[in-house]
Motif scaffolding. Sequence first.
Motif, PDB file in Angstrom:
ATOM      1  N   ASP A  80       0.914  -1.310   0.047  1.00  0.00           N
ATOM      2  CA  ASP A  80      -0.075  -0.166  -0.030  1.00  0.00           C
ATOM      3  C   ASP A  80       1.076   1.218   0.224  1.00  0.00           C
ATOM      4  O   ASP A  80       1.904   1.348   0.737  1.00  0.00           O
ATOM      5  CB  ASP A  80      -0.862   0.002   1.123  1.00  0.00           C
ATOM      6  N   PRO A  81       0.861   2.058  -0.922  1.00  0.00           N
ATOM      7  CA  PRO A  81       1.713   3.427  -1.112  1.00  0.00           C
ATOM      8  C   PRO A  81       1.253   4.295   0.224  1.00  0.00           C
ATOM      9  O   PRO A  81       2.147   5.250   0.332  1.00  0.00           O
ATOM     10  CB  PRO A  81       1.370   3.802  -2.338  1.00  0.00           C
ATOM     11  N   TYR A  82       0.228   4.254   0.698  1.00  0.00           N
ATOM     12  CA  TYR A  82      -0.082   5.308   1.979  1.00  0.00           C
ATOM     13  C   TYR A  82       0.070   4.252   3.398  1.00  0.00           C
ATOM     14  O   TYR A  82      -0.629   3.126   3.736  1.00  0.00           O
ATOM     15  CB  TYR A  82      -1.678   5.256   1.703  1.00  0.00           C
ATOM     16  N   PRO A  83       0.677   5.071   4.248  1.00  0.00           N
ATOM     17  CA  PRO A  83       1.072   4.257   5.588  1.00  0.00           C
ATOM     18  C   PRO A  83      -0.173   3.938   6.195  1.00  0.00           C
ATOM     19  O   PRO A  83      -0.282   3.025   7.060  1.00  0.00           O
ATOM     20  CB  PRO A  83       2.088   5.112   6.141  1.00  0.00           C
ATOM     21  N   ALA A  84      -1.186   4.782   6.155  1.00  0.00           N
ATOM     22  CA  ALA A  84      -2.445   4.608   6.939  1.00  0.00           C
ATOM     23  C   ALA A  84      -3.107   3.572   6.404  1.00  0.00           C
ATOM     24  O   ALA A  84      -4.179   3.096   7.319  1.00  0.00           O
ATOM     25  CB  ALA A  84      -3.411   5.999   6.543  1.00  0.00           C
ATOM     26  N   GLY A  85      -2.724   2.845   5.366  1.00  0.00           N
ATOM     27  CA  GLY A  85      -3.404   1.767   4.923  1.00  0.00           C
ATOM     28  C   GLY A  85      -2.822   0.377   5.832  1.00  0.00           C
ATOM     29  O   GLY A  85      -3.462  -0.765   5.651  1.00  0.00           O
ATOM     30  N   TYR A  86      -1.856   0.443   6.764  1.00  0.00           N
ATOM     31  CA  TYR A  86      -1.452  -0.319   7.623  1.00  0.00           C
ATOM     32  C   TYR A  86      -1.903  -0.602   8.890  1.00  0.00           C
ATOM     33  O   TYR A  86      -0.965  -0.265   9.794  1.00  0.00           O
ATOM     34  CB  TYR A  86       0.067  -0.740   7.395  1.00  0.00           C
ATOM     35  N   THR A  87      -3.233  -0.789   8.896  1.00  0.00           N
ATOM     36  CA  THR A  87      -3.779  -0.974  10.318  1.00  0.00           C
ATOM     37  C   THR A  87      -4.598  -2.302  10.502  1.00  0.00           C
ATOM     38  O   THR A  87      -5.193  -2.854   9.646  1.00  0.00           O
ATOM     39  CB  THR A  87      -4.701   0.129  10.631  1.00  0.00           C
ATOM     40  N   PRO A  88      -4.904  -2.881  11.799  1.00  0.00           N
ATOM     41  CA  PRO A  88      -5.784  -3.931  11.846  1.00  0.00           C
ATOM     42  C   PRO A  88      -7.127  -3.774  11.283  1.00  0.00           C
ATOM     43  O   PRO A  88      -7.437  -4.723  10.772  1.00  0.00           O
ATOM     44  CB  PRO A  88      -5.689  -4.059  13.353  1.00  0.00           C
ATOM     45  N   VAL A  89      -7.662  -2.714  11.314  1.00  0.00           N
ATOM     46  CA  VAL A  89      -9.012  -2.133  10.784  1.00  0.00           C
ATOM     47  C   VAL A  89      -8.935  -2.504   9.320  1.00  0.00           C
ATOM     48  O   VAL A  89      -9.812  -3.150   8.712  1.00  0.00           O
ATOM     49  CB  VAL A  89      -9.469  -0.899  11.207  1.00  0.00           C
ATOM     50  N   ARG A  90      -7.931  -1.984   8.622  1.00  0.00           N
ATOM     51  CA  ARG A  90      -7.871  -2.162   7.223  1.00  0.00           C
ATOM     52  C   ARG A  90      -7.523  -3.674   6.696  1.00  0.00           C
ATOM     53  O   ARG A  90      -8.003  -4.197   6.006  1.00  0.00           O
ATOM     54  CB  ARG A  90      -6.786  -1.179   6.652  1.00  0.00           C
TER      55      ARG A  90
END
Length: 164
Positions: free
Chosen positions: A70-80
């Motif tokens: 994922d080019p966006y760091p915010a995409g690396y979460t348990p919810v995602r």
Amino acid sequence: MNGTDVFFRSSDGLDLYARSYGPEDAPLTVLCLHGFTRNHKDFEPMIAALDAPYRFVSVDVRGRGRSARDPYPAGYTPVRYARDVTDLIAFLKLDRICLIGTSMGGLVAMILMATLPDRICGIVLNDVGPKVEFGGLQRIAKTAGSAAPVADWDSAARAVAAAQ
């Protein structure tokens, strides 16, 4: 170990990967969710040892294994990650599943249980609890991504052996 590649697309457009083991028409599908720095292969010894009449699907979450980054760091979460697994469940047309989650995968499993309670018939949690302590997160942050770059496969193999 024999298995079938599963390529699917996340709801935000990433190409993701899982590996399926066992018959597609098995009476139960078990989704296996790995830890923070791991991938789908972590579950192969367990699946082989169980020799159960179930279908096991082991996921590479985004940025791991054969799944796209994922080019966006915010995409690396348990919810995602849970949303991605929901996309996989829809892609495979699964009605009822069990989950096995190790560490971060356990957090994802708990999120899935909260969002899809009628579709999940059981969860196995490994190396995780309902509360993540800050000290534990600090230890993970200190070790994740801290390995020095290596020049070749032999150097990589030696580095992995030394870390165990």
